[in-house]
Enzyme design. Structure first.
Site, PDB file in Angstrom:
ATOM      1  N   CYS A  85      55.267  45.478  24.358  1.00 25.18           N
ATOM      2  CA  CYS A  85      55.070  45.031  23.214  1.00 25.18           C
ATOM      3  C   CYS A  85      54.242  45.944  22.260  1.00 25.18           C
ATOM      4  CB  CYS A  85      54.322  43.562  23.179  1.00 25.18           C
ATOM      5  SG  CYS A  85      53.978  42.789  21.395  1.00 25.18           S
ATOM      6  N   CYS A 108      47.212  43.656  20.184  1.00 25.53           N
ATOM      7  CA  CYS A 108      46.146  42.669  20.551  1.00 25.53           C
ATOM      8  C   CYS A 108      45.277  43.158  21.534  1.00 25.53           C
ATOM      9  CB  CYS A 108      46.742  41.355  20.717  1.00 25.53           C
ATOM     10  SG  CYS A 108      48.185  41.077  19.672  1.00 25.53           S
ATOM     11  N   CYS A 147      45.562  41.635  25.247  1.00 26.44           N
ATOM     12  CA  CYS A 147      46.948  41.436  25.752  1.00 26.44           C
ATOM     13  C   CYS A 147      47.303  42.694  26.839  1.00 26.44           C
ATOM     14  CB  CYS A 147      47.723  41.364  24.844  1.00 26.44           C
ATOM     15  SG  CYS A 147      49.387  40.704  25.633  1.00 26.44           S
ATOM     16  N   CYS A 183      57.844  26.098  28.219  1.00 30.12           N
ATOM     17  CA  CYS A 183      57.539  27.079  27.144  1.00 30.12           C
ATOM     18  C   CYS A 183      58.071  28.575  27.401  1.00 30.12           C
ATOM     19  CB  CYS A 183      56.241  27.192  27.054  1.00 30.12           C
ATOM     20  SG  CYS A 183      55.425  25.571  26.947  1.00 30.12           S
ATOM     21  N   CYS A 237      59.743  24.495  24.215  1.00 24.10           N
ATOM     22  CA  CYS A 237      58.692  25.336  23.240  1.00 24.10           C
ATOM     23  C   CYS A 237      58.827  26.925  23.733  1.00 24.10           C
ATOM     24  CB  CYS A 237      57.235  25.079  23.860  1.00 24.10           C
ATOM     25  SG  CYS A 237      55.875  26.087  23.043  1.00 24.10           S
ATOM     26  N   CYS A 265      52.188  24.289  17.791  1.00 23.34           N
ATOM     27  CA  CYS A 265      51.181  24.508  18.918  1.00 23.34           C
ATOM     28  C   CYS A 265      50.256  25.922  18.591  1.00 23.34           C
ATOM     29  CB  CYS A 265      51.860  24.862  20.254  1.00 23.34           C
ATOM     30  SG  CYS A 265      50.911  25.492  21.886  1.00 23.34           S
ATOM     31  N   ARG A 289      44.927  21.807  24.937  1.00 21.45           N
ATOM     32  CA  ARG A 289      45.184  22.308  26.137  1.00 21.45           C
ATOM     33  C   ARG A 289      44.151  23.183  26.806  1.00 21.45           C
ATOM     34  NH1 ARG A 289      50.014  24.397  25.222  1.00 21.45           N
ATOM     35  NH2 ARG A 289      50.992  22.509  25.096  1.00 21.45           N
TER      36      ARG A 289
HETATM   37  N1  SAM Z   1      54.006  37.823  21.484  1.00 18.62           N
HETATM   38  C1  SAM Z   1      53.921  36.642  20.890  1.00 18.62           C
HETATM   39  C2  SAM Z   1      52.568  36.612  20.179  1.00 18.62           C
HETATM   40  O1  SAM Z   1      51.734  37.239  20.279  1.00 18.62           O
HETATM   41  O2  SAM Z   1      52.534  35.614  19.247  1.00 18.62           O
HETATM   42  C3  SAM Z   1      54.002  35.445  22.098  1.00 18.62           C
HETATM   43  C4  SAM Z   1      53.195  35.761  23.298  1.00 18.62           C
HETATM   44  S1  SAM Z   1      51.471  35.996  23.338  1.00 18.62           S
HETATM   45  C5  SAM Z   1      51.098  36.837  25.082  1.00 18.62           C
HETATM   46  C6  SAM Z   1      50.835  34.394  23.373  1.00 18.62           C
HETATM   47  C7  SAM Z   1      49.372  34.061  23.468  1.00 18.62           C
HETATM   48  O3  SAM Z   1      48.835  34.470  24.613  1.00 18.62           O
HETATM   49  C8  SAM Z   1      48.521  34.857  22.379  1.00 18.62           C
HETATM   50  O4  SAM Z   1      48.433  34.730  21.241  1.00 18.62           O
HETATM   51  C9  SAM Z   1      47.015  34.764  23.216  1.00 18.62           C
HETATM   52  O5  SAM Z   1      46.507  33.578  22.426  1.00 18.62           O
HETATM   53  C10 SAM Z   1      47.392  34.553  24.600  1.00 18.62           C
HETATM   54  N2  SAM Z   1      46.854  35.603  25.592  1.00 18.62           N
HETATM   55  C11 SAM Z   1      47.441  36.722  25.515  1.00 18.62           C
HETATM   56  N3  SAM Z   1      46.997  37.471  26.473  1.00 18.62           N
HETATM   57  C12 SAM Z   1      45.516  36.958  26.691  1.00 18.62           C
HETATM   58  C13 SAM Z   1      44.620  36.955  27.864  1.00 18.62           C
HETATM   59  N4  SAM Z   1      44.454  38.162  28.277  1.00 18.62           N
HETATM   60  N5  SAM Z   1      43.574  36.031  27.904  1.00 18.62           N
HETATM   61  C14 SAM Z   1      43.953  34.984  27.098  1.00 18.62           C
HETATM   62  N6  SAM Z   1      45.025  34.620  26.390  1.00 18.62           N
HETATM   63  C15 SAM Z   1      45.665  35.475  26.055  1.00 18.62           C
HETATM   64 FE1  SF4 Z   2      52.319  41.438  22.002  1.00 19.82          FE
HETATM   65 FE2  SF4 Z   2      50.543  40.467  23.577  1.00 19.82          FE
HETATM   66 FE3  SF4 Z   2      50.081  40.597  20.814  1.00 19.82          FE
HETATM   67 FE4  SF4 Z   2      51.859  38.809  21.761  1.00 19.82          FE
HETATM   68  S1  SF4 Z   2      49.834  38.778  22.165  1.00 19.82           S
HETATM   69  S2  SF4 Z   2      51.988  40.194  20.080  1.00 19.82           S
HETATM   70  S3  SF4 Z   2      52.529  40.012  23.356  1.00 19.82           S
HETATM   71  S4  SF4 Z   2      50.570  42.448  22.318  1.00 19.82           S
END
Ligand code: SAM
Ligand code: SF4
Ligand code: DTB
Length: 324
Positions: free
Chosen positions: A51, A55, A58, A95, A126, A186, A258
């Site tokens: 990606c 973030c 992530c 989902c 979802c 959500c 949740r």
């Molecule tokens: N890329 C898309 C986005 O960011 O909207 C969808 C997938 S993203 C992985 C969905 C959510 O997963 C993020 O917004 C975050 O809240 C959660 N998430 C990702 N990594 C995480 C982690 N290490 N611990 C807890 N929640 C996490």
């Molecule tokens: Fe990409 Fe992870 Fe951020 Fe979703 S949460 S936009 S998968 S870096």
């Protein structure tokens, strides 16, 4: 229903004596739900890793060196196999998650196809695919999508420390497009990223001031993944997490709250307190997107001990008519 919560009021809830907070949460929960039912959603990462976003929590961001490899979009047949297994194990919602900044081109069309097939299997669908344009939201609705997940993650102040590649406003815009199409929202966040109680109250205020409230509010405990900038953060005190669930329950009493990421390392007692605080939905199945989750078997055993029943999936209108 209230949509005018101030951050100060929410912070005051966080500071209540624990027993008073739990009592308030139970009152709110029982006014709107059967307190012994929990909704089950199963997650599948249909497009993993690589990606472009940054973030900091992530494991799927290409900027960090984690064990997650970048993969192509999964084939529809494989996705359907996973959905069927989830349904047969008792999940009411499937989902699909993609590690995208936003959906594009043919891949988006393929996801629309997957949504149609999940719906045809009799499950709620979802998706979480990143930012959406109004046109993309309309196409998702047309394909039958019930819920779109897009998290705020934290409050607008702390957000700046966590993500630089898209703004808080971008996120609110996507949520507006989802709402405008009449899909359920959500939307939740992550606790344990080094934020203050004030930041947590600010995040809940953002959610609880939406009118209508998000139908589903995932509260994630940060999963500290090796290679991400957050891998070495300190443990969050469990009670702070339970308090966050209770405050979400009190301020958004008719929403499903949740108990989301982080459950893999939670004891049965910790999870039971989260349910008591008003959590009434979980991710069900051994994997979240890239990290682990409780085994379904453990969940069934815990539900039996606590007398919790999985929430029935809504009967599709066609079947309801046929049996009338
Ligand atoms: N890329 C898309 C986005 O960011 O909207 C969808 C997938 S993203 C992985 C969905 C959510 O997963 C993020 O917004 C975050 O809240 C959660 N998430 C990702 N990594 C995480 C982690 N290490 N611990 C807890 N929640 C996490
Ligand atoms: Fe990409 Fe992870 Fe951020 Fe979703 S949460 S936009 S998968 S870096
Ligand atoms: C949400 O709030 N939590 C889920 C889901 N929505 C998409 C994702 C949790 C991801 C945890 C880290 C991982 O497994 O990669």
């Amino acid at each position: 229903m209230r949509y005018d919560w101030t951050i100060d009021e929410i912070e005051a809830l966080f500071e209540l004596p624990f027993n008073d907070l739990m009592f308030r949460a139970q009152q709110a929960h029982r006014a709107h739900f059967d307190a012994n039912e929990v909704q089950l959603s199963t997650l599948l990462s249909i497009k993993t890793g690589g990606c472009p976003e940054d973030c900091k929590y992530c494991p799927q961001s290409s900027r960090y060196n984690t064990d997650v490899e970048s993969e192509l979009l999964m084939k529809k047949e494989e996705v359907m196999r996973a959905a069927r297994i989830a349904r047969d194990k008792g999940a009411s919602r499937f989902c699909m998650g993609a590690a995208w900044r936003e959906p594009k081109g043919r891949a988006f069309e393929l996801v629309l196809d997957m949504i149609r097939e999940v719906k045809a299997m009799g499950m709620e669908a979802c998706a979480t695919l990143g930012m959406l344009t109004p046109e993309q939201a309309a196409k998702l609705k047309e394909a039958g999508l019930d819920y779109y997940n897009h998290n705020l993650d934290t409050d607008p102040e702390y957000y700046r420390e966590i993500i630089s590649t898209r703004s808080y406003e971008d996120r609110l815009d996507t949520l507006k497009h989802v709402r405008a199409e009449g899909m359920s929202v959500c939307c939740g966040g992550i606790v344990g990223m080094g934020e203050t109680v004030r930041n947590r109250a600010g995040m809940i205020a953002q959610l609880a001031r939406m009118n209508p409230h998000p139908e589903s509010v995932p509260i994630n405990m940060l999963v500290r993944v090796e290679g991400t900038p957050m891998e070495d953060l300190d443990d969050l005190d469990n009670f702070e997490f339970i308090r966050t669930i209770a405050v979400a329950r009190i301020t958004m009493p008719a929403s499903h709250v949740r108990l989301s990421a982080g459950r893999e390392v939670m004891s049965e007692e910790m999870q039971a307190l989260c349910f008591l605080a008003g959590a009434n939905s979980i991710f069900y199945g051994e994997k979240l997107l890239t990290t682990g989750n409780q085994d379904a078997e453990n969940d069934r055993a815990l539900f039996a001990k606590l007398g919790i029943r999985p929430e029935e999936r809504p009967t599709p209108s066609s079947r309801r008519l046929a049996s009338a």
